[in-house]
Design an enzyme around this catalytic site. Structure first.
Site, PDB file in Angstrom:
ATOM      1  N   ARG A   1       0.814  -1.347  -0.072  1.00  0.00           N
ATOM      2  CA  ARG A   1       0.160   0.049   0.161  1.00  0.00           C
ATOM      3  C   ARG A   1       0.991   1.334   0.028  1.00  0.00           C
ATOM      4  O   ARG A   1       0.420   2.438  -0.497  1.00  0.00           O
ATOM      5  CB  ARG A   1      -0.863  -0.240   1.412  1.00  0.00           C
ATOM      6  CG  ARG A   1      -1.504   1.451   1.500  1.00  0.00           C
ATOM      7  CD  ARG A   1      -2.336   1.694   0.327  1.00  0.00           C
ATOM      8  NE  ARG A   1      -3.109   2.904   0.741  1.00  0.00           N
ATOM      9  CZ  ARG A   1      -2.617   4.223   0.501  1.00  0.00           C
ATOM     10  NH1 ARG A   1      -1.389   4.285   0.028  1.00  0.00           N
ATOM     11  NH2 ARG A   1      -3.174   5.330   0.581  1.00  0.00           N
TER      12      ARG A   1
ATOM     13  N   ARG B   1       7.222   0.524   2.373  1.00  0.00           N
ATOM     14  CA  ARG B   1       7.143  -0.780   3.185  1.00  0.00           C
ATOM     15  C   ARG B   1       5.998  -1.743   2.570  1.00  0.00           C
ATOM     16  O   ARG B   1       5.047  -1.111   1.646  1.00  0.00           O
ATOM     17  CB  ARG B   1       6.654  -0.556   4.548  1.00  0.00           C
ATOM     18  CG  ARG B   1       5.276   0.390   4.944  1.00  0.00           C
ATOM     19  CD  ARG B   1       5.208   1.078   6.124  1.00  0.00           C
ATOM     20  NE  ARG B   1       4.135   1.751   6.716  1.00  0.00           N
ATOM     21  CZ  ARG B   1       3.894   3.013   6.298  1.00  0.00           C
ATOM     22  NH1 ARG B   1       5.002   3.696   5.559  1.00  0.00           N
ATOM     23  NH2 ARG B   1       2.861   3.590   6.711  1.00  0.00           N
TER      24      ARG B   1
ATOM     25  N   CYS C   1      -4.875 -18.351  13.222  1.00  0.00           N
ATOM     26  CA  CYS C   1      -4.489 -17.733  14.321  1.00  0.00           C
ATOM     27  C   CYS C   1      -4.607 -18.823  15.644  1.00  0.00           C
ATOM     28  O   CYS C   1      -5.127 -19.820  15.384  1.00  0.00           O
ATOM     29  CB  CYS C   1      -5.216 -16.434  14.708  1.00  0.00           C
ATOM     30  SG  CYS C   1      -5.052 -14.927  13.511  1.00  0.00           S
TER      31      CYS C   1
ATOM     32  N   CYS D   1     -11.333  -8.449  13.976  1.00  0.00           N
ATOM     33  CA  CYS D   1     -10.407  -8.623  12.986  1.00  0.00           C
ATOM     34  C   CYS D   1     -10.691  -8.007  11.787  1.00  0.00           C
ATOM     35  O   CYS D   1     -11.795  -7.992  11.243  1.00  0.00           O
ATOM     36  CB  CYS D   1     -10.351 -10.128  12.694  1.00  0.00           C
ATOM     37  SG  CYS D   1      -9.231 -10.370  11.481  1.00  0.00           S
TER      38      CYS D   1
END
Length: 342
Positions: free
Chosen positions: A82, A86, A95, A102
Site C-alpha cells: 500500500r 513498506r 491464528c 479482526c
C-alpha cells in the site's frame, strides 16, 4: 482446552441469547476459536467480548470485507504494498484465537493455509528488485502458528533476499498463546537476527491480557535486543475509557513495551458493535494526554476506508464531522468518509 464451538464455550460460561444466535456463514464471520491460554480468562468481560461471537456480526451489513483494499494492492499472491516504503506479507491465515474485531476477516480463518515456497520466493524476488521498500510486516493470521522449522525457512528467505529491511514480527500470540515462545523458537529468531533489526509488534487491548507468561516472553525479546511496539485497537465495551487505556499504557511501559498506536476500528463488515464513535475516541485520546507522558502516549490513528491509508485522527487529514459523517483526506489528497454512528 481450546474452545471451538458453543458446546465448548458453555463448559465455562452461560451464553447470552445474542451469543447463541450467532451463525458462521463462511462469509464475513470468523470461526469460533479460543486458545487454551485464554480459556481460563473467558469469563472476564474484556476477553469474552473480544473472542466470543455475537449475532450482531451477522446483522451488520455495513462496511467492507477488505477495507484496506489489500487485494488491489497485492503485488504477489501474499505481498501487499500500500505504501512506497513498506509492504506486508501474509504468512498464514491461521491464528491461535480469532478476534471478533479482526480487520482481515476476508483472509483470517479461511483455511487457505501458510504461504507456499513459491509465495515466499515471489515475494522475496519482488523485494530484491525494489530497494525503496525499507520495512516488511510479517503478518496474517499469526506467523507464530508456523512450526520452528517453517519459521526458520521463512525468516532465512527474507533475510537472504533483503538483510537491510526492517522486518516487523506481527503477533497476538503473547495474548493468546505465550507458551508458543519456547527456547527453540527463540533460537530460530536469534539465528536470523542479522542485518537490520526485527521489531516485535504486539496487540494488547486490555491489562488483563498481560499475564505472567506474557511478561516472561516480553522479557526474552528484550534480552535479545528486539524492540517491542504495541498496537491497541479501541473497542467498545473492552477498553473505551481513559482509565483502562492509561492503565494499559503504564503497564506496557513498565515492561519496556512502547505504546505505539491506538487504532480506531476499521470499517469492516461484522464489527460495528465493537467500533467506538470517533468523537468518543477523540475524548479518550485527549484524556490520555492529560494522564500520560509522551513516552506512554500512543498515536490515535485510523486506517481510512477504501485503502486510504493510515493517518492520525488528530491531524490536518481530519476535515471534521458533518451530518453524522467524518470526512478525511488521504495523504494523496483523496476524500474518505467514516460514519460517526457505527
Amino acid at each position: 482446552m481450546s474452545l471451538r464451538s458453543f458446546e465448548d464455550l458453555e463448559k465455562y460460561i452461560t451464553l447470552t441469547e445474542e451469543e447463541r444466535e450467532w451463525k458462521e456463514d463462511g462469509g464475513h464471520t470468523l470461526p469460533i476459536l479460543v486458545s487454551d491460554h485464554l480459556t481460563p480468562l473467558i469469563e472476564n468481560p474484556a476477553i469474552r467480548r473480544q473472542f466470543v461471537p455475537s449475532v450482531k456480526e451477522n446483522r451488520d451489513t455495513l462496511g467492507n470485507l477488505d477495507p484496506q483494499m489489500e487485494k488491489e494492492y497485492s503485488v504477489t499472491p501474499r505481498l501487499v504494498r500500500r505504501y512506497k516504503n513498506r509492504a506486508a506479507f501474509l504468512v498464514t491465515d491461521s491464528c491461535f484465537a480469532y478476534c471478533r474485531h479482526c480487520f482481515r476477516r476476508r483472509f483470517a480463518g479461511s483455511m487457505v493455509g501458510p504461504a507456499t515456497k513459491d509465495d515466499i520466493k515471489e515475494a522475496c524476488s519482488f523485494l530484491s528488485t525494489h530497494s525503496e521498500i525499507k520495512e516488511v510486516l510479517l503478518t496474517g493470521g499469526d506467523m507464530f502458528t508456523l512450526s520452528d522449522s517453517s519459521l526458520d525457512s521463512l525468516l532465512h528467505s527474507f533475510k537472504e533476499a533483503r538483510p537491510d529491511i526492517i522486518y516487523r514480527l506481527c503477533s497476538r500470540a503473547l495474548t493468546s498463546n505465550p507458551d508458543r515462545f519456547t527456547p527453540s523458537l527463540f533460537k530460530v529468531i536469534e539465528k536470523n537476527s542479522y542485518g537490520a533489526p526485527f521489531y516485535l509488534m504486539t496487540q494488547f487491548n486490555h491489562p488483563v491480557e498481560i499475564t505472567d507468561k506474557a511478561k516472561k516472553v516480553i522479557n526474552e525479546f528484550v534480552r535479545l535486543g528486539i524492540p517491542i511496539m504495541n498496537q491497541t485497537v479501541l473497542l467498545r465495551g473492552v477498553n473505551d475509557s481513559v482509565e483502562v487505556e492509561t492503565e494499559l499504557s503504564n503497564l506496557l511501559l513498565s515492561l519496556r513495551v512502547k505504546p505505539y498506536y491506538l487504532f480506531q476500528g476499521d470499517f469492516v463488515q461484522g464489527t460495528a458493535h465493537l467500533r467506538v464513535p470517533l468523537s468518543k475516541g477523540l475524548e479518550i485520546a485527549e484524556g490520555m494526554r492529560e494522564t500520560l507522558s509522551g513516552l506512554g502516549l500512543p498515536q490515535y490513528t485510523i486506517d481510512l476506508p477504501q485503502g486510504g491509508g493510515k493517518v492520525p485522527v488528530e491531524s490536518k487529514y481530519n476535515k471534521g464531522l458533518e451530518n453524522g459523517v467524518w470526512t478525511f483526506s488521504t495523504p494523496e489528497g483523496e476524500v474518505r468518509h467514516y460514519p460517526e454512528d457505527v
